[in-house]
Design an enzyme around this catalytic site. Structure first.
Site, PDB file in Angstrom:
ATOM      1  N   ALA A 177       0.853  -1.188   0.000  1.00 10.97           N
ATOM      2  CA  ALA A 177       0.000   0.000   0.000  1.00 10.97           C
ATOM      3  C   ALA A 177       0.889   1.238   0.000  1.00 10.97           C
ATOM      4  O   ALA A 177       1.712   1.424   0.898  1.00 10.97           O
ATOM      5  CB  ALA A 177      -0.894   0.000   1.231  1.00 10.97           C
ATOM      6  N   GLY A 178       0.703   2.069  -1.018  1.00 13.03           N
ATOM      7  CA  GLY A 178       1.563   3.245  -1.186  1.00 13.03           C
ATOM      8  C   GLY A 178       2.550   2.960  -2.296  1.00 13.03           C
ATOM      9  O   GLY A 178       3.422   2.119  -2.167  1.00 13.03           O
TER      10      GLY A 178
ATOM     11  N   GLU B 117      12.578  -1.505   9.737  1.00  9.90           N
ATOM     12  CA  GLU B 117      13.967  -1.068   9.491  1.00  9.90           C
ATOM     13  C   GLU B 117      14.013   0.222   8.672  1.00  9.90           C
ATOM     14  O   GLU B 117      14.843   1.097   8.912  1.00  9.90           O
ATOM     15  CB  GLU B 117      14.725  -2.177   8.764  1.00  9.90           C
ATOM     16  CG  GLU B 117      16.194  -1.894   8.514  1.00  9.90           C
ATOM     17  CD  GLU B 117      17.015  -1.839   9.801  1.00  9.90           C
ATOM     18  OE1 GLU B 117      17.271  -0.709  10.238  1.00  9.90           O
ATOM     19  OE2 GLU B 117      17.384  -2.897  10.338  1.00  9.90           O
TER      20      GLU B 117
ATOM     21  N   GLY C 199      17.014   5.207   6.898  1.00  2.55           N
ATOM     22  CA  GLY C 199      16.963   4.668   5.546  1.00  2.55           C
ATOM     23  C   GLY C 199      17.592   3.305   5.399  1.00  2.55           C
ATOM     24  O   GLY C 199      17.152   2.333   6.017  1.00  2.55           O
TER      25      GLY C 199
ATOM     26  N   ASP D 232      10.896  14.769  12.609  1.00  2.00           N
ATOM     27  CA  ASP D 232      11.164  13.510  11.899  1.00  2.00           C
ATOM     28  C   ASP D 232      12.303  12.749  12.580  1.00  2.00           C
ATOM     29  O   ASP D 232      12.198  11.551  12.856  1.00  2.00           O
ATOM     30  CB  ASP D 232      11.509  13.850  10.444  1.00  2.00           C
ATOM     31  CG  ASP D 232      12.129  12.693   9.705  1.00  2.00           C
ATOM     32  OD1 ASP D 232      11.364  11.833   9.229  1.00  2.00           O
ATOM     33  OD2 ASP D 232      13.373  12.643   9.599  1.00  2.00           O
TER      34      ASP D 232
ATOM     35  N   LYS E 207      12.431   9.081  14.937  1.00  2.00           N
ATOM     36  CA  LYS E 207      13.381   7.976  14.774  1.00  2.00           C
ATOM     37  C   LYS E 207      14.093   7.682  16.092  1.00  2.00           C
ATOM     38  O   LYS E 207      14.248   6.531  16.491  1.00  2.00           O
ATOM     39  CB  LYS E 207      14.393   8.330  13.683  1.00  2.00           C
ATOM     40  CG  LYS E 207      13.743   8.496  12.305  1.00  2.00           C
ATOM     41  CD  LYS E 207      14.726   9.101  11.306  1.00  2.00           C
ATOM     42  CE  LYS E 207      14.032   9.390   9.969  1.00  2.00           C
ATOM     43  NZ  LYS E 207      14.870  10.215   9.081  1.00  2.00           N
TER      44      LYS E 207
END
Lengths: 428, 428
Positions: free
Chosen positions: B10-11, B131, B136, B203, B207
């Site tokens: 999805a996406g 992950e 990234g 952001d 994380k």
């Protein structure tokens, strides 16, 4: 909570004792993380009566590691004895044949017998793991095998022997000769019992061959690693390389090329400002390049009780959690017998030579390079020393055979006083 | 070979399309590595008719991601829509409730709802992996959760927002103002639709809160992250910090202290020669310190199609291979509700102030520091600018409350023209 995972540990040097300490001191943490207790059932070592800094009397003792490996109360055989053959191999084979999982830090054994052991593990439904065998505490095996499983790996590059990096660093920052830096490393206990394993690049070559097998899906082929130690690196090379913006590292490089699998462990120049160039002292660094992920750099301690025991425990915890990945990341039967590349890929080279004090000497040296198709990127001639003029050359990209041809031709003209030093420049 | 592992994605932005490309182009490699094929069954996105650079017609289409998540032919729901709530959360909940495994790159969703989602996954025997949500392509979640499972983690430090690091790097190397560097990053498409997520540290704070939960066995607590963006960092600070051997980074720091769990994401000074200090441009770096392993440094691309898709595929391959680890590395019920530390641990600070042109001004400023117990390690006063003298101070270790008390007292004396700038110096 599930049944405990029971370890049998063979080899109680610093790493083995370190593993026992972790299992004892972190019992609750390990059980919470694994979802089951992790315990030691039995241990084995060459001598029983020795203070290892950790109580061992509650564990069964076996003089024979093979007997330890096959005990009914051992689920995972942890091999920390070392040695490519002999008792370590016999015990690992016995454990795998009995269907027991194995965790080992033994790079030499896997470099020489990795394929056979992977096949044996698979035939018996057992898992064979070896994070601690490469780059100590850096989780490079797991990264390559699992995290990057969606990538075609393009290159693996690394500094994987902390002792060599320590020696090269001390030569540069302390102005020491190779011999003096070697003696210093020896006095600090950094060298293996047979120092050739370190300074000859053999230990690091073992590690590279294991990474290459995972990265490129090939059978471990240590014999095909082009090995060159650091014994011929002089302080002049280190200084001149620095003068041109490079540092010298014992560098492992593996890539799959149209000519076959390249595996080389040799002194190379890397840009001084790159992560590898910045790596000083006894630390390890591995750089992995994948078609999707780009470049991943991992750095950490490559040896020592804590870092190595940490890597062993990572493997143990994976087994406790039920992870069952093939030894080299795919079934042993699908690992290809790779063709070794005859020579490393085209690269720029650093050349250091001493020209005789005679008109036209430089012209003849340059001509020898040109005729072999080797073109010059940068050149520096220094003042004469003992009737010879030191000359440094950085070439454009060329192949090692072309370079060797040029250097042989140069020697034949008699304009150089000794065989020139040639070191590859690895772009990272 | 076992049954295929079937994905529902999805996406279909760059990352989603990147995952589809990998599954299509590397089918053989993935099947060999996983021991079973990995295939896509169905996909979903906001608009159907759009060229995404990869053929999608062979997959079932669902307009509704919840419908996709619960399809019978989907084993793993891959959520790449984004957004902390709304359709992404609804679909992930639906998938987990149906006992389906989930792979997501959604840091905001996990930062806000991580504990509830981990509990839901566990209650339904499903696995939730992420992950790609942190740094990234760098396999930091796996390293922390699995490789370092034998360690008590002592500190996690990192640069986890490439856009902020790009802006700070450009201010330093290009001599740009914050506004100019921001505009450059915007023109290059580096900023989120809401740039506050980047430059406000949100952001990166998301994380950090996920890493802290794994590292310290605590429930994700994003609200307790001390957040400070990079908007107040001036080119003067960058230059003066450089002058004293430091670089300014938007640095995440988490450690467990006697005062509780510390989580801070704020501009900090780090030694210019350290790996973090050397990190230029849009790259990410995470440093993990464990009691056994020492310091591990991991560096790589923190965003982009390939690196993020690589991380998603690492999780997918783990599930294909049967790995089933708890979301945050231990059962959700054992994650403690951590007490947030009221302030960060004692640290040296960098202070920049402008003193009025009056005799005794420096003495009064120094007195204010001394009376609050803040001692001066290094001090530099520069030439007057506009009737004020710029003064830089590096303090010895002090606590933030002591420092705030000193700065308030200093303001009250009237010897400083503006509120002093105070940035923590993190030793790495």
């Amino acid at each position: 909570m599930s049944d405990p995972l029971r370890l049998g540990i063979a080899g109680l040097g610093t790493v083995g004792a370190g593993v026992v300490k972790i299992v004892r001191q972190k019992a609750t943490l390990l059980a919470e993380r694994a979802g089951r207790p992790v315990v030691v059932s039995a241990v084995s070592a060459r001598t029983r009566d020795k203070d290892r800094g950790v109580p061992l009397s509650s564990y069964a003792w076996e003089d024979d590691p093979v007997a330890l490996a096959t005990r009914d109360d051992v689920d995972v055989f942890v091999e920390l004895m070392g040695g490519s053959d002999g008792p370590a191999k016999a015990a690992v084979e016995a454990a795998l044949a009995a269907g027991k999982d194995v965790v080992t830090a033994n790079k030499a054994m896997l470099a020489h017998h990795g394929q056979a052991l992977a096949e044996l593990a698979e035939a018996n439904g057992a898992v064979l793991r070896f994070e601690a065998a490469v780059a100590g505490g850096i989780p490079v095996i797991k990264a390559l095998t699992e995290s990057l499983a969606g990538n075609d790996i393009q290159r693996v590059v690394g500094v994987m022997n902390g002792t060599c990096n320590y020696i090269l660093t001390r030569m540069e920052d302390g102005g020491l000769t190779y011999e003096a830096a070697f003696a210093e490393a020896d006095a600090l206990g950094y060298l293996e019992a047979d120092p050739t394993l370190d300074v000859g690049g053999i230990d690091a070559g073992h590690k590279l061959s294991l990474l290459a097998a995972i990265a490129f899906g090939t059978q471990v082929d240590f014999d095909a690693v082009e090995l060159e130690g650091i014994g011929k690196v002089t302080i002049d090379d280190i200084r001149q390389a620095a003068d041109m913006g490079f540092r010298i590292k014992l560098l492992g490089v593996s890539r799959m090329t149209g000519r076959g699998l390249e595996q080389s462990m040799a002194p190379c120049l890397v840009p001084a400002a790159s992560p590898l160039g910045q790596l000083a002292g006894g630390t390890n660094m591995v750089v992995i390049e994948g078609d999707q992920v780009g470049q991943i750099v991992m750095r950490g301690a490559g040896a020592g009780e804590g870092p190595t025991a940490s890597a062993v425990m990572g493997d143990v915890m994976d087994i406790a959690r039920g992870l069952r990945v093939s030894t080299f990341g795919r079934p042993a039967g699908t690992l290809a017998g790779a063709t070794p590349a005859k020579a490393t890929a085209a690269a720029p080279y650093y050349l250091r030579m001493a020209l005789v004090d005679r008109p036209g000497a430089l012209a003849k040296a340059a001509q020898a390079l040109g005729e072999a198709g080797v073109s010059i990127h940068r050149m520096r001639q220094y003042d004469h020393v003992d009737d010879a003029a030191p000359v440094l050359i950085v070439t454009h990209k060329t192949t090692r055979p072309s370079l060797d041809q040029a250097l042989a031709a140069m020697m034949a003209t008699g304009v150089v006083t000794h065989e020139p030093v040639a070191l590859r420049i690895e772009e990272v």
